[in-house]
Design a protein around this motif. Structure first.
Motif, PDB file in Angstrom:
ATOM      1  N   ALA A  14     -17.177   6.085   5.307  1.00 29.59           N
ATOM      2  CA  ALA A  14     -15.747   5.957   5.592  1.00 29.59           C
ATOM      3  C   ALA A  14     -14.857   6.725   4.613  1.00 29.59           C
ATOM      4  CB  ALA A  14     -15.354   4.481   5.634  1.00 29.59           C
ATOM      5  N   PRO A  15     -15.055   6.632   3.283  1.00 30.68           N
ATOM      6  CA  PRO A  15     -14.164   7.382   2.375  1.00 30.68           C
ATOM      7  C   PRO A  15     -14.175   8.885   2.640  1.00 30.68           C
ATOM      8  CG  PRO A  15     -15.366   5.710   1.155  1.00 30.68           C
ATOM      9  CD  PRO A  15     -15.963   5.740   2.529  1.00 30.68           C
ATOM     10  N   VAL A  16     -15.329   9.446   2.978  1.00 27.73           N
ATOM     11  CA  VAL A  16     -15.398  10.880   3.263  1.00 27.73           C
ATOM     12  C   VAL A  16     -14.699  11.203   4.584  1.00 27.73           C
ATOM     13  CG1 VAL A  16     -16.973  12.786   3.808  1.00 27.73           C
ATOM     14  CG2 VAL A  16     -17.473  11.259   1.888  1.00 27.73           C
ATOM     15  N   LEU A  17     -14.845  10.341   5.573  1.00 30.08           N
ATOM     16  CA  LEU A  17     -14.160  10.552   6.857  1.00 30.08           C
ATOM     17  C   LEU A  17     -12.648  10.487   6.686  1.00 30.08           C
ATOM     18  CD1 LEU A  17     -16.429   8.429   9.250  1.00 30.08           C
ATOM     19  CD2 LEU A  17     -16.273  10.926   9.114  1.00 30.08           C
ATOM     20  N   LEU A  18     -12.174   9.563   5.879  1.00 21.71           N
ATOM     21  CA  LEU A  18     -10.737   9.462   5.631  1.00 21.71           C
ATOM     22  C   LEU A  18     -10.236  10.661   4.823  1.00 21.71           C
ATOM     23  CD1 LEU A  18     -10.443   5.635   4.879  1.00 21.71           C
ATOM     24  CD2 LEU A  18      -9.600   6.838   6.893  1.00 21.71           C
ATOM     25  N   LEU A  19     -11.059  11.175   3.932  1.00 24.51           N
ATOM     26  CA  LEU A  19     -10.691  12.378   3.185  1.00 24.51           C
ATOM     27  C   LEU A  19     -10.534  13.560   4.139  1.00 24.51           C
ATOM     28  CD1 LEU A  19     -10.268  14.026   0.604  1.00 24.51           C
ATOM     29  CD2 LEU A  19     -12.763  14.219   0.415  1.00 24.51           C
TER      30      LEU A  19
ATOM     31  N   ARG B  79       0.837  -1.187   0.000  1.00 28.50           N
ATOM     32  CA  ARG B  79       0.000   0.000   0.000  1.00 28.50           C
ATOM     33  C   ARG B  79       0.876   1.243   0.000  1.00 28.50           C
ATOM     34  NH1 ARG B  79      -1.516   3.439   3.825  1.00 28.50           N
ATOM     35  NH2 ARG B  79      -0.578   2.175   5.484  1.00 28.50           N
ATOM     36  N   ASP B  80       0.411   2.249  -0.695  1.00 31.63           N
ATOM     37  CA  ASP B  80       1.122   3.519  -0.731  1.00 31.63           C
ATOM     38  C   ASP B  80       1.174   4.074   0.695  1.00 31.63           C
ATOM     39  OD1 ASP B  80       1.954   6.188  -1.018  1.00 31.63           O
ATOM     40  OD2 ASP B  80       1.075   6.317  -3.016  1.00 31.63           O
ATOM     41  N   PRO B  81       2.359   4.301   1.259  1.00 33.42           N
ATOM     42  CA  PRO B  81       2.449   4.782   2.648  1.00 33.42           C
ATOM     43  C   PRO B  81       1.850   6.167   2.845  1.00 33.42           C
ATOM     44  CG  PRO B  81       4.588   4.851   1.570  1.00 33.42           C
ATOM     45  CD  PRO B  81       3.678   4.099   0.642  1.00 33.42           C
ATOM     46  N   ASN B  82       1.634   6.910   1.777  1.00 32.18           N
ATOM     47  CA  ASN B  82       1.053   8.243   1.895  1.00 32.18           C
ATOM     48  C   ASN B  82      -0.472   8.231   1.910  1.00 32.18           C
ATOM     49  OD1 ASN B  82       3.511   9.751   1.944  1.00 32.18           O
ATOM     50  ND2 ASN B  82       3.724   9.403  -0.258  1.00 32.18           N
ATOM     51  N   MET B  83      -1.068   7.075   1.658  1.00 32.82           N
ATOM     52  CA  MET B  83      -2.531   6.997   1.640  1.00 32.82           C
ATOM     53  C   MET B  83      -3.062   6.857   3.063  1.00 32.82           C
ATOM     54  SD  MET B  83      -5.093   4.506  -0.518  1.00 32.82           S
ATOM     55  CE  MET B  83      -4.852   3.053   0.500  1.00 32.82           C
ATOM     56  N   VAL B  84      -4.029   7.670   3.421  1.00 35.68           N
ATOM     57  CA  VAL B  84      -4.586   7.687   4.765  1.00 35.68           C
ATOM     58  C   VAL B  84      -5.521   6.491   4.961  1.00 35.68           C
ATOM     59  CG1 VAL B  84      -6.093   8.946   6.353  1.00 35.68           C
ATOM     60  CG2 VAL B  84      -4.400  10.166   5.002  1.00 35.68           C
ATOM     61  N   VAL B  85      -5.343   5.782   6.071  1.00 32.63           N
ATOM     62  CA  VAL B  85      -6.218   4.672   6.448  1.00 32.63           C
ATOM     63  C   VAL B  85      -6.571   4.841   7.927  1.00 32.63           C
ATOM     64  CG1 VAL B  85      -5.323   3.080   4.708  1.00 32.63           C
ATOM     65  CG2 VAL B  85      -4.233   3.200   6.957  1.00 32.63           C
ATOM     66  N   TRP B  86      -7.383   3.926   8.455  1.00 32.53           N
ATOM     67  CA  TRP B  86      -7.708   3.967   9.882  1.00 32.53           C
ATOM     68  C   TRP B  86      -6.477   3.636  10.718  1.00 32.53           C
ATOM     69  CZ3 TRP B  86     -11.817   6.572  10.158  1.00 32.53           C
ATOM     70  CH2 TRP B  86     -12.934   6.346   9.338  1.00 32.53           C
ATOM     71  N   ASP B  87      -6.422   4.180  11.905  1.00 29.99           N
ATOM     72  CA  ASP B  87      -5.303   3.920  12.815  1.00 29.99           C
ATOM     73  C   ASP B  87      -5.524   2.590  13.539  1.00 29.99           C
ATOM     74  OD1 ASP B  87      -4.242   6.371  12.087  1.00 29.99           O
ATOM     75  OD2 ASP B  87      -5.223   7.430  13.740  1.00 29.99           O
ATOM     76  N   GLY B  88      -5.458   1.526  12.791  1.00 28.78           N
ATOM     77  CA  GLY B  88      -5.623   0.201  13.376  1.00 28.78           C
ATOM     78  C   GLY B  88      -7.079  -0.227  13.437  1.00 28.78           C
ATOM     79  N   PRO B  89      -7.325  -1.484  13.781  1.00 28.79           N
ATOM     80  CA  PRO B  89      -8.698  -2.025  13.796  1.00 28.79           C
ATOM     81  C   PRO B  89      -9.582  -1.414  14.874  1.00 28.79           C
ATOM     82  CG  PRO B  89      -7.156  -3.622  14.708  1.00 28.79           C
ATOM     83  CD  PRO B  89      -6.329  -2.517  14.135  1.00 28.79           C
ATOM     84  N   ASP B  90      -9.001  -0.801  15.890  1.00 30.70           N
ATOM     85  CA  ASP B  90      -9.779  -0.231  16.992  1.00 30.70           C
ATOM     86  C   ASP B  90      -9.862   1.292  16.945  1.00 30.70           C
ATOM     87  OD1 ASP B  90     -10.156  -2.799  18.095  1.00 30.70           O
ATOM     88  OD2 ASP B  90      -8.194  -2.697  19.068  1.00 30.70           O
ATOM     89  N   ASP B  91      -9.584   1.876  15.803  1.00 35.89           N
ATOM     90  CA  ASP B  91      -9.624   3.330  15.661  1.00 35.89           C
ATOM     91  C   ASP B  91     -11.022   3.839  16.024  1.00 35.89           C
ATOM     92  OD1 ASP B  91      -9.527   5.963  14.949  1.00 35.89           O
ATOM     93  OD2 ASP B  91      -8.604   5.633  12.988  1.00 35.89           O
ATOM     94  N   PRO B  92     -11.159   4.685  17.055  1.00 37.00           N
ATOM     95  CA  PRO B  92     -12.490   5.166  17.451  1.00 37.00           C
ATOM     96  C   PRO B  92     -13.152   6.046  16.407  1.00 37.00           C
ATOM     97  CG  PRO B  92     -10.763   6.334  18.649  1.00 37.00           C
ATOM     98  CD  PRO B  92     -10.090   5.208  17.925  1.00 37.00           C
ATOM     99  N   ALA B  93     -12.388   6.554  15.446  1.00 41.75           N
ATOM    100  CA  ALA B  93     -12.984   7.370  14.386  1.00 41.75           C
ATOM    101  C   ALA B  93     -13.729   6.527  13.369  1.00 41.75           C
ATOM    102  CB  ALA B  93     -11.888   8.184  13.693  1.00 41.75           C
ATOM    103  N   ASN B  94     -13.437   5.241  13.330  1.00 43.23           N
ATOM    104  CA  ASN B  94     -14.114   4.316  12.410  1.00 43.23           C
ATOM    105  C   ASN B  94     -15.531   4.065  12.917  1.00 43.23           C
ATOM    106  OD1 ASN B  94     -15.014   2.222  10.802  1.00 43.23           O
ATOM    107  ND2 ASN B  94     -13.114   1.051  10.936  1.00 43.23           N
ATOM    108  N   PRO B  95     -16.569   4.377  12.138  1.00 44.76           N
ATOM    109  CA  PRO B  95     -17.954   4.168  12.594  1.00 44.76           C
ATOM    110  C   PRO B  95     -18.246   2.740  13.035  1.00 44.76           C
ATOM    111  CG  PRO B  95     -17.924   5.507  10.610  1.00 44.76           C
ATOM    112  CD  PRO B  95     -16.516   5.024  10.817  1.00 44.76           C
TER     113      PRO B  95
END
Length: 579
Positions: free
Chosen positions: A293-298, A87-103
């Motif tokens: 999720a895509p909008v939240l990551l944006l 994966r491109d290291p510059n692409m934003v993803v969730w901070d792990g499986p327990d990221d509280p920002a993930n709905p």
């Protein structure tokens, strides 16, 4: 149109079901595989194809697909999966499986709160679709119009449902679900004011159409919110209750409006009540956060670039890499649904059936007054209470659908997240004959004054249950069949069936007067009888039809073929060793 019938976010005007979870590490026994299509015997090549499809679903259908919370041990490992490209290291993803920002990681109580908000909005906008029908007599008297013109009060609202899904479903995937909710609910409420103050029929009809155009947004996007926040295991009950709420609104409309129309107050109070209800829901929508999720990551990517413009200047979200040109947006939204409708026999046949069933639902708003006012001598308020039977039926349909889907979690494990879509048709197999029985029952007991009014009233329970079961079964079948293209499939389905439903009120009263209640219901029942074999035929021949589709990924068939190829390779190896 749950159970476990998951709903997906759609460009459609009605509730949509969601896809199953992505593959886990489970294997399944070979005796449960569906008919296999001719595929290469190279297991590794098949596995690469499966992996590619899963990545596409994760990218374009990520709001409908989530990793299961737990994975039980299995006796045999799945076929080896080649390593995914880095994966491109510059692409934003969730901070792990327990990221509280993930709905997906929000608390269960908060998820139920958001589900309740979605259900309330859907009850509200569907209530508005049917309520004015009970006031048609007074509207005719005040504006001096014919009964046929008065039927347009319902028809124009449903015509708004035809066009709205093409904007609000894609719009939620472009700018987020919450923004669409806020805009659409505000505009929908404002245009109810125009209906309440209308001085002529033209103003009333125009504002009804515009109001319907905005009103379909909660129906289009609420299913997506549920898919965003619930995983596959917790989603079943939420979607079943949500589906019941979608049918509850049209049932409540005639009940409430019937008492208003029967009272000494003006018919405009039907619209004032609608506006008060809509205004309350418009306030509630501000408590619904963004869930896509895509909008939240944006937003996360933009925030990171703002906090440290130098260090994070290369940071990006995958949502930014979509084709945002007018042509690219049009291709993903407006054009694809109609391309699929022209090329997909499954979509065409299911859309035709659901259009007739949906039209029948709105025909009831004209037919039940004919039966119970003219033949059973009810007043308008008492007639509205008959719709309670339809509401009981749709609620029973949701409960039956939930019961028939109780084994689905096991199928998800067995099929590594992608069970054959045909498993979703059990509800429709039950609902299609039940609806036919309800139609004949209603017609031949509603025609004769000597038959007690309770007999045709009970038949509405069967009609409501049949409609609910057919919708939940077939809509979830479309979602599981087309996966990452399910939003487009459901958008095409919604546009067509809303257009058909808009036409039904225009001829229902004349048909029941000219043919009689018995033969009018017989005609409808015979049309529904033609489609009774549909879920059974799709259950048997669906895999073969899907294998020739340009849009259906058929991951279940590829998984089955990969396992078969792996077993054949192992068998051949053992044979050589024994020799």
């Amino acid at each position: 149109m749950s159970h476990s019938t998951p709903m997906a976010t759609t460009e459609s005007g009605h509730p949509t079901m969601v896809t199953p979870t992505p593959r886990s590490s489970m294997t399944f026994t070979n005796n449960t595989t569906p008919p296999l299509v001719p595929l290469p015997r190279d297991a590794a090549a098949l596995q690469r194809e499966i992996t590619r499809d899963e990545k596409l679903i994760s990218r374009y259908g990520g709001d409908d697909v989530h990793e299961p919370e737990s994975k039980a041990p299995v006796p045999e490992p799945a076929p080896p999966t080649p390593p995914a490209p880095p994966r491109d290291p510059n692409m934003v993803v969730w901070d792990g499986p327990d990221d509280p920002a993930n709905p997906q990681n929000w608390s269960v109580a908060y998820k139920w709160f958001l589900t309740a908000m979605c259900m309330l909005m859907c009850v509200n906008v569907t209530f508005a679709s049917s309520a004015p029908a009970s006031a048609s007599g007074r509207i005719i008297a005040e504006f001096g119009i014919s009964p046929e013109v008065s039927y347009l009060v319902t028809t124009t609202f449903l015509l708004g449902y035809c066009f709205g899904p093409l904007f609000w479903g894609p719009g939620s995937e472009l700018i987020g679900r919450r923004n669409i909710f806020v805009l659409s609910m505000f505009m929908y409420t404002i245009f109810i004011l125009g209906q309440a103050l209308a001085k002529n029929i033209e103003t009333l009809l125009v504002t009804r159409f515009i109001s319907g155009f905005f009103a379909c947004a909660p129906l289009t996007n609420s299913g997506g919110v549920i898919a965003d926040i619930w995983d596959a295991k917790g989603r079943g009950l939420a979607v079943s209750l949500f589906t019941a709420s979608v049918f509850l609104g049209p049932v409540l409309g005639p009940i409430v409006a019937g008492f208003i129309a029967h009272s000494s107050t003006t018919w405009r109070w039907v619209f004032w009540v609608m506006m008060i209800f809509a205004g309350a829901c418009s306030i509630c929508v501000f408590f619904v956060p963004e869930t896509y999720a895509p909008v939240l990551l944006l937003r996360k990517a933009k925030r990171m670039r703002k906090e440290d413009p130098v260090a994070n200047k290369e940071i990006f979200a995958e949502h930014e890499k979509q084709d945002w040109s007018p042509k690219g947006i049009a291709k993903r939204t407006v054009l694809r649904p109609f391309a699929m409708l022209a090329m997909e026999p499954i979509l065409v046949l299911v859309t035709l059936y659901l259009s007739l069933v949906y039209g029948l639902l709105y025909a009831l708003f004209q037919a039940i007054p004919v039966i119970f006012i003219q033949h059973k001598h009810f007043n308008i308020a008492e007639t509205g209470l008959i719709f309670i039977g339809v509401g009981i039926g749709t609620s029973l349909g949701s409960a039956i659908n939930l019961w028939t889907s109780r084994i689905y979690p096991k199928l998800i494990v067995k099929w590594r997240g992608f069970p054959p879509p045909e498993n979703r048709l059990i509800s429709a197999m039950i609902g299609s004959p039940v609806l036919v029985v309800g139609c004949f029952w209603l017609g031949w007991t509603g025609q004769y004054e000597s038959v007690h009014w309770a007999v045709p009233a009970v038949s509405t329970i069967f009609v409501g249950a049949g409609i609910s079961l057919i919708f939940m079964g077939f809509l979830s079948y479309l979602v599981d069949t087309y996966l990452m293209f399910s939003a487009s499939a459901l958008a095409a389905n919604t546009v067509v069936r809303s257009a058909v439903a808009a036409a039904f009120p225009l001829f229902t009263v004349q048909m029941f007067h000219n043919l009689g209640v018995n033969w009018a219901c017989t005609l409808i029942g015979l049309l529904m009888l033609l489609f009774v074999p549909a879920p059974f035929l799709f259950y048997k021949y669906g895999p073969k039809i899907r294998s020739k589709s340009k849009f259906a990924p058929c991951i279940d068939l590829k998984i089955a073929a990969a396992i078969k190829a792996e077993e054949n390779a192992l068998s051949e190896k053992n044979t050589k060793l024994s020799v």
